[in-house]
Enzyme design. Structure first.
Site, PDB file in Angstrom:
ATOM      1  N   ASP A 148     -42.435  49.746 -13.882  1.00  0.00           N
ATOM      2  CA  ASP A 148     -42.822  50.897 -13.067  1.00  0.00           C
ATOM      3  C   ASP A 148     -44.287  51.195 -13.344  1.00  0.00           C
ATOM      4  O   ASP A 148     -44.753  51.061 -14.483  1.00  0.00           O
ATOM      5  CB  ASP A 148     -41.954  52.112 -13.402  1.00  0.00           C
ATOM      6  CG  ASP A 148     -40.536  51.986 -12.870  1.00  0.00           C
ATOM      7  OD1 ASP A 148     -40.344  51.298 -11.857  1.00  0.00           O
ATOM      8  OD2 ASP A 148     -39.631  52.589 -13.463  1.00  0.00           O
ATOM      9  N   ASP A 166     -38.801  50.314  -5.609  1.00  0.00           N
ATOM     10  CA  ASP A 166     -38.110  51.612  -5.560  1.00  0.00           C
ATOM     11  C   ASP A 166     -38.419  52.329  -4.248  1.00  0.00           C
ATOM     12  O   ASP A 166     -37.537  52.925  -3.625  1.00  0.00           O
ATOM     13  CB  ASP A 166     -38.542  52.504  -6.729  1.00  0.00           C
ATOM     14  CG  ASP A 166     -38.185  51.936  -8.090  1.00  0.00           C
ATOM     15  OD1 ASP A 166     -37.255  51.115  -8.168  1.00  0.00           O
ATOM     16  OD2 ASP A 166     -38.844  52.322  -9.067  1.00  0.00           O
TER      17      ASP A 166
END
Length: 187
Positions: A148, A166
Site C-alpha cells: 500500500d 484497492d
C-alpha cells in the site's frame, strides 16, 4: 525400428478439439474481451506503481521524513504492507485471503452468465474488480503482504493507506451496485 503404437480409442479422438470447437472457445473468450483487457490494464498499472514504490522507498516508510509529500499535509506516497484486507481487517491472514481471492475469481468465472458478464457495463465493473483482486493476489504471493502506498490525511484523520488495486476493487463494486439498483431484474 519403432515400436508399434497402441490403437487410438474413440474417447481419445473425441477429446482432441476440432477446429470448430477451438473457434467456439475463442469466440466465448472474445465475448469477455473488455473485462479481460480492463483487468489486464488494472494489474499492469497496479504492479507498475507498486514496483516504482518498492524501488523508490524502503519498506516501512511512513510519515516524514521518508514519505514523499505530493500535497504536504494531505497526500503522501509511502511504502507499507498489509497482511489483511481493507482497513487491515483480518491482519496476518494473507494466505487465507489469497485463497479467498482465487475462489472469488473462480466463482466469477463459474457464474459469469448469472452475473450478466456479456453486458458491456457489467464487464467494466468486473474488469476493475478482477484486475484489483489479481493485483493484490500477486503481492500476497510475491511478498506475503499487499503493498500500500497512497496515504491521505484529512486534518487529524488519516485514511487507511491503499493502492491502485484497492481503488479498482472499490470502484468496480460501486459501479456494479449502481448497475444492480438500476436494473434489478438483471443484477
Amino acid at each position: 525400428m519403432t515400436p508399434p503404437q497402441a490403437p487410438v480409442s474413440r474417447d481419445t479422438l473425441k477429446s482432441i478439439a476440432s477446429p470448430a470447437e477451438t473457434a467456439s472457445v475463442f469466440r466465448r473468450i472474445l465475448a469477455y474481451r473488455l473485462l479481460l483487457l480492463l483487468a489486464a490494464f488494472v494489474v499492469v498499472l497496479d504492479q507498475a506503481t507498486k514496483a516504482w514504490v518498492h524501488a523508490r522507498l524502503p519498506f516501512g516508510t511512513y510519515g516524514e521524513p521518508g514519505a514523499i509529500p505530493v500535497v504536504h499535509g494531505f497526500f503522501y506516497l509511502v511504502h507499507v504492507g498489509n497482511t489483511g484486507a481493507a482497513w487491515s481487517l483480518f491482519a496476518g491472514k494473507s494466505a487465507a485471503l489469497a485463497v479467498l481471492a482465487v475462489a472469488t475469481l473462480a466463482a466469477i468465472a463459474l457464474w459469469r452468465r448469472h452475473l450478466g458478464l456479456r453486458q458491456t457495463s457489467v464487464q467494466v465493473c468486473f474488469g476493475l474488480l478482477c484486475g484489483g483482486i489479481l493485483g493484490n493476489l500477486v503481492d500476497r504471493l510475491v511478498y506475503g503482504h499487499v503493498i500500500d502506498f497512497l496515504d491521505f490525511h484529512f486534518g487529524s484523520y488519516i485514511y487507511p493507506t491503499f493502492n491502485v488495486a484497492d481503488s479498482a476493487i472499490c470502484v468496480g463494486v460501486g459501479l456494479y451496485l449502481l448497475h444492480s439498483l438500476r436494473n434489478p431484474q438483471q443484477g
